[in-house]
Scaffold this active site. Structure first.
Site, PDB file in Angstrom:
ATOM      1  CG  ASN A   8      -1.788   1.211   1.328  1.00 44.07           C
ATOM      2  OD1 ASN A   8      -1.828   2.020   0.401  1.00 44.07           O
ATOM      3  ND2 ASN A   8      -2.505   1.369   2.435  1.00 44.07           N
ATOM      4  CE  LYS A  10      -0.496   3.386   4.728  1.00 45.83           C
ATOM      5  NZ  LYS A  10      -0.437   3.547   6.157  1.00 45.83           N
ATOM      6  CG  HIS A  97      -6.112   2.248   5.104  1.00 50.21           C
ATOM      7  ND1 HIS A  97      -5.717   3.156   6.050  1.00 50.21           N
ATOM      8  CD2 HIS A  97      -5.099   1.356   4.984  1.00 50.21           C
ATOM      9  CE1 HIS A  97      -4.503   2.826   6.487  1.00 50.21           C
ATOM     10  NE2 HIS A  97      -4.109   1.731   5.850  1.00 50.21           N
ATOM     11  CD  GLU A  99      -3.212   5.778   6.553  1.00 50.71           C
ATOM     12  OE1 GLU A  99      -3.209   5.777   5.314  1.00 50.71           O
ATOM     13  OE2 GLU A  99      -2.280   5.309   7.237  1.00 50.71           O
ATOM     14  CD  GLU A 167      -3.859  -1.992   7.550  1.00 52.10           C
ATOM     15  OE1 GLU A 167      -2.783  -2.283   7.047  1.00 52.10           O
ATOM     16  OE2 GLU A 167      -4.407  -0.890   7.388  1.00 52.10           O
ATOM     17  N   GLY A 173       2.314   2.503  11.179  1.00 53.91           N
ATOM     18  CA  GLY A 173       3.399   3.484  11.109  1.00 53.91           C
ATOM     19  C   GLY A 173       4.084   3.782  12.428  1.00 53.91           C
ATOM     20  CB  SER A 208       4.602  -1.696  12.551  1.00 55.08           C
ATOM     21  OG  SER A 208       4.272  -0.351  12.791  1.00 55.08           O
ATOM     22  N   GLY A 229       2.567  -0.965   4.602  1.00 60.96           N
ATOM     23  CA  GLY A 229       2.671   0.451   4.250  1.00 60.96           C
ATOM     24  C   GLY A 229       4.128   0.850   4.074  1.00 60.96           C
ATOM     25  N   GLY A 230       4.714   1.436   5.126  1.00 62.63           N
ATOM     26  CA  GLY A 230       6.065   2.006   5.061  1.00 62.63           C
ATOM     27  C   GLY A 230       7.113   1.085   4.437  1.00 62.63           C
TER      28      GLY A 230
END
Ligand code: 13P
Length: 257
Positions: A8, A10, A97, A99, A167, A173, A208, A229-230
């Site tokens: 993802n 983002k 999601h 967010e 999640e 994050g 994470s 993600g990251g």
């Protein structure tokens, strides 16, 4: 056991970096056959077409980060529909999601409509559910997730494919992950819930995830992959997660042979 690992991105990347990423990943796949892992890339919607031209016909799948819950075409400025994603060769879309739930006020009802539109266009939804820090500390994790699923899946076609990503919001994050037992509890609850409703889902975890914790997380029974993600933003940090899935998948196959 086969795993699905979803990148993802983002709201990150440029046309150039997205193409470069696809090329880098494709080179690695040329040298390393994957037997146990499916990769799905979810870049910004505006970059999907560039990725399509590079990935079409390869084994890397790709998808959106969201889609329109109201219609497949029409007067919905700024939206991208499930049909439009499918037209680009997308086979997945992230939906709900945290967010978007938090920053854009996306309600459980809106998410339910998005799931319906995804399945109508034969897009596999990756539904995100999870609790925030306070809900977790107060012991309400399952209550929160069940509440989300009750509404999100209210109209879901029981013959359609779906992935559910657990999640925990507090893990996204932050470098913090729940204990394996806590992930297992949620996965077991979701699996029982789905069975009770006559639905089937692939259950994955997000929050994470890195190359350092992926193998350990895969000890959770019935967990079939990750939403990343990251660590997905660079091939160098994404690839070790794929390798962890390959290693655990191989181990399981050897044990059951
Ligand atoms: P991180 O992997 O950066 O924690 O993000 C998780 C996530 O939100 C994936 O959808």
């Amino acid at each position: 056991m086969t795993y699905t690992v979803i990148a993802n991105f983002k709201m990150n990347g440029t046309v150039g970096s997205t193409i470069e990423y696809g090329n880098e990943l494709f080179d690695l796949l040329f040298e390393n056959e994957l037997y146990n892992t499916t990769i799905v890339m979810a870049p910004s919607a505006i970059h999907l077409a560039y990725l399509q031209s590079r990935l079409i016909g390869t084994r890397i799948k790709y998808g959106g980060q969201d889609l329109c819950g109201q219609a497949q075409f029409g007067s919905h400025t700024g939206n991208t529909s499930a049909e439009q994603l499918a037209d680009l060769g997308c086979t997945y879309s992230i939906i709900g999601h945290s967010e978007r739930r938090k920053n854009l006020g996306e309600t459980d009802c809106i998410i339910s409509n998005k799931l319906s539109n995804a399945t109508l266009a034969r897009i596999t939804p990756i539904l995100c559910v999870g609790e925030d820090f306070t809900e977790n500390r107060e012991g309400h994790t399952w209550k929160v997730i069940k509440g989300q699923l009750d509404v999100n899946l209210a109209k879901f076609d029981s013959t359609a494919k779906i992935m559910i990503a657990y999640e925990p919001i507090w893990s996204i994050g932050t470098g913090k992950i729940p204990s394996l037992q806590d992930v297992q509890n949620v996965v077991d609850h979701i699996a029982d819930y789905m069975q009770g409703r006559g639905l089937q889902a692939e259950l994955i975890y997000g929050g994470s995830v890195t190359g350092a914790n992926a193998e350990e997380l895969l000890m959770v029974k019935n967990l079939s992959g990750f939403l990343v993600g990251g660590a997905s933003l660079k091939v160098s940090t994404f690839w070790p997660i794929i390798q962890a899935c390959e290693a655990v998948g191989k181990q399981i196959k050897t044990q059951s042979a």
